[in-house]
Write a protein that holds these residues in place. Sequence first.
Motif, PDB file in Angstrom:
ATOM      1  N   ALA A   1     -35.573 -73.700  21.482  1.00 40.96           N
ATOM      2  CA  ALA A   1     -35.824 -72.722  22.541  1.00 40.96           C
ATOM      3  C   ALA A   1     -37.176 -72.936  23.213  1.00 40.96           C
ATOM      4  N   SER A   2     -37.215 -72.641  24.505  1.00 42.77           N
ATOM      5  CA  SER A   2     -38.488 -72.656  25.237  1.00 42.77           C
ATOM      6  C   SER A   2     -39.208 -71.336  24.964  1.00 42.77           C
ATOM      7  N   GLN A   3     -40.465 -71.296  25.339  1.00 41.81           N
ATOM      8  CA  GLN A   3     -41.239 -70.065  25.143  1.00 41.81           C
ATOM      9  C   GLN A   3     -40.610 -68.918  25.944  1.00 41.81           C
ATOM     10  N   GLU A   4     -40.164 -69.210  27.145  1.00 36.86           N
ATOM     11  CA  GLU A   4     -39.522 -68.202  27.991  1.00 36.86           C
ATOM     12  C   GLU A   4     -38.238 -67.679  27.349  1.00 36.86           C
ATOM     13  N   GLN A   5     -37.420 -68.585  26.826  1.00 36.78           N
ATOM     14  CA  GLN A   5     -36.176 -68.165  26.161  1.00 36.78           C
ATOM     15  C   GLN A   5     -36.474 -67.281  24.947  1.00 36.78           C
ATOM     16  N   MET A   6     -37.494 -67.653  24.179  1.00 42.16           N
ATOM     17  CA  MET A   6     -37.845 -66.871  23.003  1.00 42.16           C
ATOM     18  C   MET A   6     -38.344 -65.482  23.407  1.00 42.16           C
ATOM     19  N   ALA A   7     -39.144 -65.425  24.469  1.00 40.69           N
ATOM     20  CA  ALA A   7     -39.658 -64.140  24.949  1.00 40.69           C
ATOM     21  C   ALA A   7     -38.520 -63.241  25.442  1.00 40.69           C
ATOM     22  N   GLU A   8     -37.577 -63.825  26.174  1.00 38.37           N
ATOM     23  CA  GLU A   8     -36.433 -63.051  26.664  1.00 38.37           C
ATOM     24  C   GLU A   8     -35.570 -62.550  25.502  1.00 38.37           C
ATOM     25  N   THR A   9     -35.405 -63.398  24.501  1.00 34.48           N
ATOM     26  CA  THR A   9     -34.621 -62.989  23.336  1.00 34.48           C
ATOM     27  C   THR A   9     -35.321 -61.860  22.601  1.00 34.48           C
ATOM     28  N   MET A  10     -36.641 -61.946  22.492  1.00 39.74           N
ATOM     29  CA  MET A  10     -37.391 -60.885  21.823  1.00 39.74           C
ATOM     30  C   MET A  10     -37.211 -59.557  22.565  1.00 39.74           C
ATOM     31  N   LYS A  11     -37.258 -59.595  23.887  1.00 38.04           N
ATOM     32  CA  LYS A  11     -37.042 -58.380  24.685  1.00 38.04           C
ATOM     33  C   LYS A  11     -35.640 -57.818  24.434  1.00 38.04           C
ATOM     34  N   ALA A  12     -34.650 -58.700  24.383  1.00 34.32           N
ATOM     35  CA  ALA A  12     -33.273 -58.255  24.155  1.00 34.32           C
ATOM     36  C   ALA A  12     -33.106 -57.652  22.769  1.00 34.32           C
ATOM     37  N   VAL A  13     -33.743 -58.245  21.775  1.00 28.59           N
ATOM     38  CA  VAL A  13     -33.663 -57.721  20.407  1.00 28.59           C
ATOM     39  C   VAL A  13     -34.323 -56.347  20.336  1.00 28.59           C
ATOM     40  N   LYS A  14     -35.495 -56.222  20.947  1.00 27.91           N
ATOM     41  CA  LYS A  14     -36.185 -54.923  20.956  1.00 27.91           C
ATOM     42  C   LYS A  14     -35.358 -53.860  21.677  1.00 27.91           C
ATOM     43  N   ALA A  15     -34.742 -54.232  22.789  1.00 30.53           N
ATOM     44  CA  ALA A  15     -33.898 -53.287  23.533  1.00 30.53           C
ATOM     45  C   ALA A  15     -32.693 -52.868  22.690  1.00 30.53           C
ATOM     46  N   TYR A  16     -32.124 -53.820  21.959  1.00 33.29           N
ATOM     47  CA  TYR A  16     -30.985 -53.501  21.101  1.00 33.29           C
ATOM     48  C   TYR A  16     -31.406 -52.545  19.978  1.00 33.29           C
ATOM     49  N   ILE A  17     -32.583 -52.751  19.419  1.00 32.81           N
ATOM     50  CA  ILE A  17     -33.069 -51.870  18.355  1.00 32.81           C
ATOM     51  C   ILE A  17     -33.257 -50.455  18.895  1.00 32.81           C
ATOM     52  N   VAL A  18     -33.838 -50.330  20.084  1.00 29.52           N
ATOM     53  CA  VAL A  18     -34.005 -49.006  20.700  1.00 29.52           C
ATOM     54  C   VAL A  18     -32.645 -48.360  20.954  1.00 29.52           C
ATOM     55  N   ALA A  19     -31.698 -49.133  21.483  1.00 30.54           N
ATOM     56  CA  ALA A  19     -30.358 -48.607  21.751  1.00 30.54           C
ATOM     57  C   ALA A  19     -29.666 -48.179  20.457  1.00 30.54           C
ATOM     58  N   THR A  20     -29.866 -48.930  19.397  1.00 24.87           N
ATOM     59  CA  THR A  20     -29.258 -48.579  18.109  1.00 24.87           C
ATOM     60  C   THR A  20     -29.875 -47.297  17.563  1.00 24.87           C
TER      61      THR A  20
END
Length: 104
Positions: free
Chosen positions: A38-57
Amino acid sequence: MKTALLFASALLSLTATSAFAAGCEQGTPPSLVDGATASQEQMAETMKAVKAYIVATEEYQACLEAAGRGGKMDLEAYNKSAARMEALAADFNKQLKTFKARNG
């Protein structure tokens, strides 16, 4: 025996729909990138998605708790969502560790 199975099946379907009937909906976990490529950008986007999923959960679990105040809370749905969230976080942390090892 058949009566017991029918009763158990009916009971399961009632508890499974109680969260849905209360308006509680569990989101879909995001896909994770491979930390080895993964690129740094891909990792950052994935981190945002994971955090958003945790909030939604957490919001989903709060909804289940609120719906359960008037009766019996759907513990199975709550526990499944917690397990799914924990597994996603653990898997992401593995990929992040791999990413950091590769990128210093």
